[in-house]
Structure formats: structure tokens, C-alpha cells
Design an enzyme around this catalytic site. Structure first.
Site, PDB file in Angstrom:
ATOM      1  N   LEU A 179       0.821  -1.222   0.000  1.00  0.00           N
ATOM      2  CA  LEU A 179       0.000   0.000   0.000  1.00  0.00           C
ATOM      3  C   LEU A 179       0.845   1.258   0.000  1.00  0.00           C
ATOM      4  O   LEU A 179       0.414   2.310  -0.466  1.00  0.00           O
ATOM      5  CB  LEU A 179      -0.915   0.008   1.229  1.00  0.00           C
ATOM      6  CG  LEU A 179      -1.974  -1.102   1.313  1.00  0.00           C
ATOM      7  CD1 LEU A 179      -2.746  -0.999   2.626  1.00  0.00           C
ATOM      8  CD2 LEU A 179      -2.932  -1.025   0.133  1.00  0.00           C
ATOM      9  N   GLY A 211       7.574   4.117   3.693  1.00  0.00           N
ATOM     10  CA  GLY A 211       8.151   5.341   4.221  1.00  0.00           C
ATOM     11  C   GLY A 211       9.390   5.018   5.024  1.00  0.00           C
ATOM     12  O   GLY A 211       9.892   3.891   5.017  1.00  0.00           O
ATOM     13  N   GLY A 231       8.954   2.052   7.512  1.00  0.00           N
ATOM     14  CA  GLY A 231       8.690   0.700   7.063  1.00  0.00           C
ATOM     15  C   GLY A 231       7.763   0.644   5.866  1.00  0.00           C
ATOM     16  O   GLY A 231       7.397   1.672   5.283  1.00  0.00           O
ATOM     17  N   ASP A 273       6.845  13.646  11.331  1.00  0.00           N
ATOM     18  CA  ASP A 273       6.836  13.415   9.881  1.00  0.00           C
ATOM     19  C   ASP A 273       5.454  13.684   9.301  1.00  0.00           C
ATOM     20  O   ASP A 273       4.877  12.843   8.611  1.00  0.00           O
ATOM     21  CB  ASP A 273       7.278  11.985   9.570  1.00  0.00           C
ATOM     22  CG  ASP A 273       7.693  11.807   8.104  1.00  0.00           C
ATOM     23  OD1 ASP A 273       7.920  12.829   7.422  1.00  0.00           O
ATOM     24  OD2 ASP A 273       7.799  10.659   7.649  1.00  0.00           O
TER      25      ASP A 273
END
Length: 715
Positions: free
Chosen positions: A438, A441, A444, A553
Site C-alpha cells: 500500500l 516510508g 517501514g 513526519d
């Protein structure tokens, strides 16, 4: 307001100053709805004074009648509040009818806040648990006079004193008792045109009495919301003052015919039938069983067992600082199968007045950590065994295929087992050997999976940075406590040998970047929903949580959209956690994505929640333009940071010069003018303030939420 409880026709009504000296309000049919008592006075004119006071004067200028003598819900500077006056709240946010909350001098000469509803009347401020002097007041006065001066300082004859955080002349202010029962001092921000909260009576809004009606419980999600306990349902969804009604007939029953359902960290203030200390929980339960009037009992552990049996359930609230639980008395035959998770949330975080930057007031002096140790020392042998059984039972019931009730998934009584532990082999199976990716990043790679009960999940395999078992467990424990509608929810985990995997709910529409940036197009309504929801989620992480969580992030790829385009922030809690109040939080490595990273990362400054504010500023500016920041301007070749600095400088200059016509030049042209100009301007203003190089000048996320809510209904 004139005659607030009998509103007139907005088009055909009129107000006039009659020849007999009375000011009269007539409805469209000519009926006299309201008038001043000045028919026999020598009224010459009506004047609206600079103070906001509407006055009727005689030829010499003497005031014969003034609106300052008839306050509604607001007190203006130099408007006296006396024993014969009171402020009464609005009934609802946009309803001007008289509400149930009032601010007034009581018969003991002390200023108080009171709830006076259909069922009960209850004083809730100052703290009803303390006497006059413990609350810093005095009842030895006869003047009963209070006033807010032009400096923003409030003083009263009962020694109540407070001041605005922006004390000084030249600022327009008002003191208002709002529809939610809280008393707030507002200051007008000339640059934004908004009213900023500069003082508040109650920093924890759930301590307002009556706000959720009979049987209702006030919870923080993170905003205060009302909910019904297990076995009860809302009486009127449009009016929480009516509270919750039982789904059973309350009768006098024997012990074998009743059961008790525990709601941790919840209490109902007042209406105690019995108070006992140094008593066991079994003895407390017996007191409630044997008293037909008892609807529940509260049991606390504060060094000794304290028992309160309740004859009526009013003023319910949940707070993680509360050292006890409420035990509801329900029929043994009553089945609780629907979601009983207090409005579908598991609020483990306490509100610190999300709209103002002032310190939170603790409801209890004992720390929760000390209470937990007392709890363990007293009952470790028995409770430990019970907890193990409950954990195993909860895991078994929660994930045993279809038909699992939502209350088990969302229940607030699952303690540490809100999510289950998966085996690595099981996750390989549900993801078909990690076949469908899907996204990926820095933390992971995420794969799609389908559980045995057909729930679609997002399975994230974490990188090497999570090999440490102790760090992984600590972060996992914190993530498990976090629950908010704008945060992606965790359903499980795997910690097996070198494998570290997290299992999340699957969000239908994927990440924001796949909808916002060309060739895709996101409508303005959806963009506003994303901006507001993302701000709420970050505000929850920064201000409401028991742990102070910094995301580190924030970017479009980590903002997921559900089927209604409601945003859910992903990957929170995967950065190192910072304890609230730590003066020198540091991270061992730079985290984040270029273009969204605050300057302090490069400057090696301590990392605070303001790094998320900076990243949010970049995201909201991209929501305005509909493209990546690096493509905004011709200066993009100079670097993203220079683009930000240049863009911010241009906008700040235009704002300083009073230019507002350029907003159309900034907004995504693909929208073809189909957007709210006011909201877009607010987006730009928020974005510029969030990306300020000086982190001390950046706003907090709860401030951003307040500003966006102010313009939510603007077209």
C-alpha cells in the site's frame, strides 16, 4: 438583546423611540413585544455610546435608561455586575434563548457559576468541594459589586481577581458565559478579526455541572463530548441537557438479579446516599444492592477504600486523574451488545482547555503513578490474577471471527488488550505473504491484509530501528492509549524474534497526496475538512494525551482519507516520545521528510511539538495551491526553504499593506473559483504563521483548531 425568549420576525419587526419617551420593539403584526420603562421620563434621545452602552438621555444628557443595567450573557468593560444582575448563557451555539447556566452574586455575597436545569440546580464554580476561604474568596462584604476595567483586569467585592493575558489599554474585550457553561474573557484580535480567549474560569470543561444531563457522562475526545453509559441511551440527540434514559425498568431487586458494570476513571458528582471509608469494594457493592434507591456506587483507592452510593446520576465526567471507578447497577438479564465506548471513543487523555494557552488545573493532587502503586500493594495477588484472565478472555473474544460486538472492539474496559498480538505466520497469511503493497516510508513498508473476520487491515513491517524490544514495547504501549477520530487506529501487533509489525485499520481512500496533487483534484469542501481534521488530530497528540507525542513526519503521505474524506493521521507514535514538560527533548537521529522539516532539525536545536506545527503549515499551504511546495514559484530551484521564505515574505508584505485581492492568485486555479475566499485567506494566514523560522512565533495546534472552527461555516 430585547426579550430574548420571544424572538420577533427578522424582516417585519422594528424598534422605535416613541414620543412618550419609551423605546419600543414591535413585531411584524404591530404587537408590542418589549419596551423601556421610561414613558413618564423626559427622554430626548437614544445614544449608542463608545463603551457599547445603549442609553436614553434627557435634554441635559442625564442617562434615564441604559442597556448596561440589563446584561444578557456578556459583561463589557466598565459595566458593573451587581447583586440584582446576572449573566445567563445562550441555550445553544446559535440559539439566543435563555440557557441553563448563570454567573451571579449568590446570597452569601460570592460570585458563582450555576447550572439551573429542568431536573437539578447545582453550583460548580468556585470548587464546591472547598469553602469560601479555601477558594480564595470572602463573604464579608455587602456591596456585591464586580467590574471589568479597560485594562482587562476583573475585580470583585468577594476578592475574585483575574486579568487578560494581554493586559493593556486599547483592546476591545468582553466577559461572556458561553452556552457550554464556561466563563471566558475574550480580546478582539484586530489583525485576524477573531476573539481570542485570554482567560477562562474552568480549564477542564467537563467539570461544568449538568452539561450532559441525567445519566450522561462528559468525556474528552479531545473536545468535550457527552456520552451514555452501558445500559443507557440518549434521550434526545439534539439536546444533551435531557441526558440519557435507561433501557431497563428500575426496580428494587435482590442481589442475584443485579450486576455491576465498571466504568474506570468516571465519577458522578454529588447525590450521595452513603459515604464510607476504609471499606472493601465488596462491602460497598453490598450497600448499593441493599438500597433500592442506589443506581450506582463510586469506589476509590486513595490509600484507603472510599465508597459513595449514588441515588441519582448527574454531573458525570471522565478524567484519567480520577482515582476510582463508577459501578453501574444493572439488571442481571440486561445484555450489552452495542458499542458502549462513550461516543465511540476511548478517551484516555484529559483536556487542558484546547482554546487557550494557560496551565491546566489538576483535579486531584495525587499522581496516577502513586495511585497505581497503592493499588498494587493492596490487591496485587487478587487483581493480578483477574487482569490476566480478563486480558486472555478479551483477546479471545475480540478476534474470534464474525459477530464480535463493536463494544468489544471499542470498549474502554479492555485495558492493555485493546489490540491483540499476532504471530508472524498469521500476518504472512492475511497479507498473502506480504503481496499487496500500500505504501512505504522511513519507518517501514505497509501491506494490505484481510483478517479471518473479513476486516481489511494495513500491516506495517517496521525497519531495523525498531529491533530493540524495550523501545518497541514502550512505543507500542503509548500508541495503544491513543484514540481519536483523526488518528489511524491500531488493531494489533507482532513482536517475534527480529520481526516488528503493527496492524492498523485500513483507510479506504488512501493518502492525501493521491487526491490533492495533479492529475487528481480535491474539492474545496474536502480540503477544509482535511485541514481541520488534521489540526484536531495533532492538537490531541500535542495537548491532550497523557504522553506528549510528537509526530515528526507530518506530510500528505501520512494523512489518510476515509470514505467521507475525513482525515486520519498515520505513523504517529513511531518517533521517540517526549515526556510533557521536559526542557531538553532530543532525538538521536533526524526524522521527517525534506520539504516538511522544520529548521531546528538542521540547527541541532531541541525538538518540540513546533516541528509538527511547521510541517502542518507546509501541508495547509499545499492544500491552498493544490501542488507540491517546490513547484509553487519560479524560485523553486533555490530550494524548498527559500521558496517558503520568499512566499511568506510576499504574503506578509501584502498583509501589512492591507492587500487582500491576491488570494485568487494563490488558490489552486483548477478549482475554477469554487472555494471560500475567507477560508482560503485563513489557510494562508495559518500556513504563514506555522512556517515561521522562529519556532516561538509559531502557533499551537489547539489555536489552529480554534481559528478553523471560527470560519467553518463561512462560504
Amino acid at each position: 438583546m430585547a426579550n430574548r425568549d420571544r424572538p420577533v420576525n427578522g424582516r417585519g419587526s422594528r424598534i422605535s423611540l416613541q414620543r412618550d419617551g419609551a423605546m419600543v420593539l414591535n413585531d411584524i403584526d404591530g404587537s408590542n413585544v418589549w419596551e423601556t420603562n421610561t414613558t413618564s421620563a423626559n427622554v430626548d434621545r437614544a445614544e449608542l455610546l463608545d463603551s457599547g452602552n445603549l442609553a436614553l438621555k434627557d435634554p441635559s444628557g442625564k442617562i434615564l435608561w441604559q442597556s448596561f443595567d440589563f446584561p444578557i450573557d456578556t459583561l463589557l468593560p466598565n459595566q458593573p455586575l451587581t447583586k440584582s444582575k446576572k449573566l445567563v448563557s445562550l441555550l445553544a451555539r446559535k440559539s439566543f434563548y435563555s440557557g441553563y447556566f448563570s454567573f451571579y452574586f449568590d446570597s452569601d455575597n460570592v460570585l458563582k457559576l450555576m447550572y439551573d436545569g429542568p431536573d437539578i440546580s447545582s453550583l460548580y464554580w468556585p470548587n464546591p468541594d472547598y469553602n469560601v476561604y479555601q477558594n480564595g474568596r470572602t463573604n464579608y462584604n455587602s456591596s456585591r459589586l464586580a467590574v471589568l476595567d479597560e485594562m482587562g483586569s476583573f475585580s470583585s467585592s468577594d476578592r475574585l481577581q483575574f486579568g487578560a493575558t494581554d493586559l493593556g489599554f486599547g483592546i476591545k474585550r468582553r466577559l461572556t458565559i458561553d452556552y457550554d457553561g464556561n466563563l471566558r474573557l475574550y480580546s478582539l484580535n484586530n489583525s485576524s478579526g477573531l476573539w481570542d480567549i485570554t482567560w477562562v474560569a474552568l480549564t477542564e470543561e467537563c467539570t461544568v455541572h449538568g452539561i450532559c444531563g441525567r445519566n450522561g457522562i462528559c468525556v474528552y475526545t479531545p473536545d468535550p463530548k457527552c456520552s451514555c453509559p452501558p445500559g443507557y441511551e440518549v434521550s434526545d440527540p439534539s439536546n444533551w441537557i435531557k441526558g440519557c434514559k435507561p433501557k431497563f425498568n428500575q426496580t428494587c431487586s435482590q442481589a442475584k438479579d443485579v450486576k455491576f458494570v465498571e466504568i474506570p476513571e468516571v465519577d458522578f458528582y454529588g447525590f450521595d446516599l452513603n459515604y464510607s471509608n476504609q471499606i472493601s469494594i465488596d462491602a460497598c457493592r453490598k450497600l448499593c444492592v441493599e438500597d433500592c434507591r442506589c443506581e450506582a456506587f463510586s469506589y476509590r483507592l486513595t490509600g484507603q477504600g472510599v465508597c459513595y452510593t449514588k441515588g441519582t446520576l448527574f454531573n458525570g465526567y471522565r478524567s484519567p486523574g480520577f482515582p476510582g471507578s463508577i459501578y453501574l447497577k444493572l439488571p442481571a438479564t440486561l445484555e450489552i451488545t452495542e458499542s458502549n465506548s462513550l461516543n465511540g471513543a476511548n478517551p484516555t487523555c484529559t483536556l487542558q482547555e484546547s482554546k487557550i494557552s494557560i496551565g491546566s488545573l489538576s483535579m486531584y493532587n495525587n499522581s496516577s503513578k502513586n495511585l497505581r502503586w497503592v493499588y498494587l500493594y493492596w490487591f496485587v495477588s487478587v487483581i493480578g490474577a483477574i487482569e490476566v484472565v480478563l486480558v486472555l478472555l478479551s483477546w479471545s473474544l475480540l478476534f474470534r471471527g464474525k459477530g464480535v460486538p463493536t463494544s468489544m472492539e471499542d470498549g474502554y474496559r479492555l485495558m492493555a488488550s485493546q489490540f491483540r498480538k499476532f504471530s508472524y505466520a498469521e500476518l504472512r497469511k492475511v497479507t498473502k505473504k506480504f503481496k499487496e503493497e500500500l505504501g512505504r516510508g522511513a519507518s517501514g513498508v505497509v501491506y494490505k491484509g484481510v483478517l479471518a473476520d473479513e476486516r481489511v487491515v494495513a500491516v506495517k513491517r517496521l525497519g531495523d530501528m525498531y529491533q530493540g524490544e524495550e523501545v518497541f514495547r514502550a512505543e507500542l504501549g503509548t500508541i495503544g492509549k491513543i484514540n481519536h477520530m483523526n488518528l489511524v487506529r491500531m488493531w494489533g501487533f507482532c513482536s517475534e524474534h527480529s520481526h516488528r509489525v503493527l496492524v492498523y485499520e485500513h483507510i479506504e481512500n488512501g493518502s492525501l497526496d493521491k487526491h490533492l496533487f495533479p492529475p487528481n483534484l480535491l474539492g474545496w469542501k474536502e480540503r477544509f475538512k482535511v485541514a481541520l481534521g488534521t489540526a484536531k488530530g495533532l492538537a490531541y497528540l500535542h495537548h491532550e494525551c497523557l504522553e506528549w507525542v510528537i509526530h515528526c513526519d507530518v506530510k500528505p503521505e501520512n494523512i489518510l482519507l476515509d470514505s467521507d474524506y475525513e482525515p486520519k493521521i498515520a505513523d504517529f507514535g513511531l518517533a521517540k516520545l517526549s515526556q510533557r514538560g521536559s526542557p531538553s527533548t532530543e532525538f538521536s537521529q533526524i526524522r521527517g521528510t525534506k520539504g516538511y522539516m522544520a529548521p531546528e532539525w538542521a540547527l541541532n536545536l531541541p525538538i518540540t511539538a513546533k516541528v509538527d506545527v511547521f510541517s502542518y503549515g507546509v501541508v495547509i499551504l499545499e492544500l491552498v495551491k493544490g501542488m507540491r511546495l517546490s513547484y509553487w514559484m519560479s524560485e523553486a530551484s533555490e530550494g524548498t526553504e527559500n521558496v517558503l521564505t520568499s512566499f511568506a515574505g510576499v504574503v506578509k508584505r501584502d498583509i501589512h499593506l492591507g492587500k487582500k485581492s491576491g488570494i485568487e492568485d494563490i488558490v489552486d486555479p483548477r478549482l475554477e473559483g469554487q472555494f471560500s475566499r475567507n477560508q482560503a485567506a485563513k489557510f494562508v494566514e495559518i500556513g504563514i504563521s506555522c512556517v515561521d523560522e522562529d519556532r516561538n512565533k509559531r502557533p499551537t495546534m489547539d489555536w489552529v483548531v480554534q481559528v478553523l472552527l471560527e470560519c467553518e461555516d463561512e462560504a
